[in-house]
Design an enzyme around this catalytic site. Sequence first.
Site, PDB file in Angstrom:
ATOM      1  N   GLN A 144       0.810  -1.220   0.000  1.00 53.82           N
ATOM      2  CA  GLN A 144       0.000   0.000   0.000  1.00 53.82           C
ATOM      3  C   GLN A 144       0.841   1.266   0.000  1.00 53.82           C
ATOM      4  O   GLN A 144       0.341   2.352  -0.295  1.00 53.82           O
ATOM      5  CB  GLN A 144      -0.941   0.017   1.206  1.00 53.82           C
ATOM      6  CG  GLN A 144      -0.244   0.185   2.552  1.00 53.82           C
ATOM      7  CD  GLN A 144      -1.186   0.037   3.734  1.00 53.82           C
ATOM      8  OE1 GLN A 144      -1.711  -1.036   3.982  1.00 53.82           O
ATOM      9  NE2 GLN A 144      -1.392   1.129   4.456  1.00 53.82           N
ATOM     10  N   CYS A 150      -5.235   0.516   3.548  1.00 52.80           N
ATOM     11  CA  CYS A 150      -5.333  -0.903   3.901  1.00 52.80           C
ATOM     12  C   CYS A 150      -6.739  -1.452   3.702  1.00 52.80           C
ATOM     13  O   CYS A 150      -6.922  -2.597   3.286  1.00 52.80           O
ATOM     14  CB  CYS A 150      -4.919  -1.093   5.355  1.00 52.80           C
ATOM     15  SG  CYS A 150      -5.921  -0.132   6.532  1.00 52.80           S
ATOM     16  N   HIS A 288      -6.310  -0.738  11.374  1.00 55.76           N
ATOM     17  CA  HIS A 288      -5.743  -1.395  10.189  1.00 55.76           C
ATOM     18  C   HIS A 288      -6.674  -2.509   9.747  1.00 55.76           C
ATOM     19  O   HIS A 288      -7.325  -3.160  10.575  1.00 55.76           O
ATOM     20  CB  HIS A 288      -4.363  -1.961  10.535  1.00 55.76           C
ATOM     21  CG  HIS A 288      -3.567  -2.442   9.359  1.00 55.76           C
ATOM     22  ND1 HIS A 288      -3.357  -1.682   8.218  1.00 55.76           N
ATOM     23  CD2 HIS A 288      -2.915  -3.624   9.141  1.00 55.76           C
ATOM     24  CE1 HIS A 288      -2.608  -2.368   7.370  1.00 55.76           C
ATOM     25  NE2 HIS A 288      -2.341  -3.548   7.896  1.00 55.76           N
ATOM     26  N   ASN A 305      -1.168  -9.331   4.837  1.00 55.81           N
ATOM     27  CA  ASN A 305      -1.046  -7.880   5.017  1.00 55.81           C
ATOM     28  C   ASN A 305      -0.801  -7.199   3.678  1.00 55.81           C
ATOM     29  O   ASN A 305      -0.668  -7.859   2.641  1.00 55.81           O
ATOM     30  CB  ASN A 305       0.085  -7.579   6.001  1.00 55.81           C
ATOM     31  CG  ASN A 305      -0.072  -6.245   6.703  1.00 55.81           C
ATOM     32  OD1 ASN A 305      -0.906  -5.427   6.330  1.00 55.81           O
ATOM     33  ND2 ASN A 305       0.742  -6.012   7.720  1.00 55.81           N
TER      34      ASN A 305
END
Length: 336
Positions: A144, A150, A288, A305
Amino acid sequence: MNKLILLSIIMLMPLCLAQNISVEKLLAYNKWSSQHQRVYLNEDEKLFRQMVFFENLQKIQEHNSDPNNTYSINLNQFSDMTKEEFAEKILMKSDFVDHLMKGISQETTHNDANKETQFNSKGVSYAYSIDWRTKGAVTSVKDQGSCGSCWSFSAAGVMESYNFIRNKAALVDFSEQQLVDCVIPANGYNSYGCGGGWPASCLDYASKVGITTLDKYPYVAVQNNCNVTDTNNGFKPKNWIQVANTPDDLKMALNWTPVSVVVDASNWGSYYSGIFNGCDQSHISLNHAVLAVGYDLQGNWILKNSWSAYWGENGYMRLAANNTCGILSYNYLVTA
C-alpha cells in the site's frame, strides 16, 4: 519541520550516547539505508533518522534475545520511523475509525438473511485448520506504500478470493485504486482514500458499480479522481455479512472463504516471524484492515497484510488465537 527534527535529535542524543553506537551498528544502518534507497532532505534529517534506526535496532536485539517471546522482529522498510510516525503514515487514525464505527451500521450487512442458516457456528463443525493459500485462492501480497489504504486491500482481497472459490472464476487481482478513488463521501461513503476507510463500504460500492481488475486500474498510492463512470465494471458481490465476534464464528466463516478483518496494528511494524501476541489487550485501538486467510491447529490466525512481501512472513502474519489485537471486532464475509 527542521525545529521538530532538531528537538527530536536533542531528545534522542542521550540514548545514542548511552548506546555507544558501534561500527557494527553503523554498518547495519548503511546496509539498510542502501537497500531501501533512503534519501533525506538534509543532514539534520539524516542524523535524526539514523538515531531512530539505532533505537529501533536496539529494541530488535533486546526482543529477539528473550527466549520467552513467541515471535521475532527485524529491520524492514519502517525501521527509520518512530512508532508515532508509523501510525501517522501507515495506519488509519484511531479517532477516524471511531467516527467510522458510528456510521457503519447501515453498511455491515447486505441482505443478511443467510446469516443464521450459513454462518451460525453453534452445532456446526469446521476444519481443524485451513489455509486458502494452499488452495491457490489468494492473490499475491501487495504494498500500500505510504497511504492509509489498507481497507481497500482487505476488501479487494475478500472479493478476489470469493470470486475464485465460489464463482469458480479465474483468480485475478482487483483494483484497490478504484476503491481508493471512488468509495468517497461524494458517492455516499465515509471513506477518505489514504486517510482511511471501511471494507464494508467497498462491498456496498462494488455491489452497485462492480470492481474492475488491477491491470485496468493500477494502484498509485495516492487518491485521484474516480475514473469510473458506468455501473458494469466486473465482479459485483450480491450479499455480505458481518461475522459474529467469536473465534468459532470467524473459523466457520474462514471455512467458506477468506475474511476481511479490522485489527490494532500499532505494534506490528517490526514483525518478522512467529506467533504475534504483542498488542496491548487492555487498550485496543482498531487502525488497520487485513485479510484473514485461515487458521492453524492451535487456532492462530493467518493474515495477509498489504505492506509488501518483504514484511513479516513473506507479507503474512500469524496472529495469536482468540481476540488478539481486536481481530474479532469487525469482520466481513461475502456470501453471494
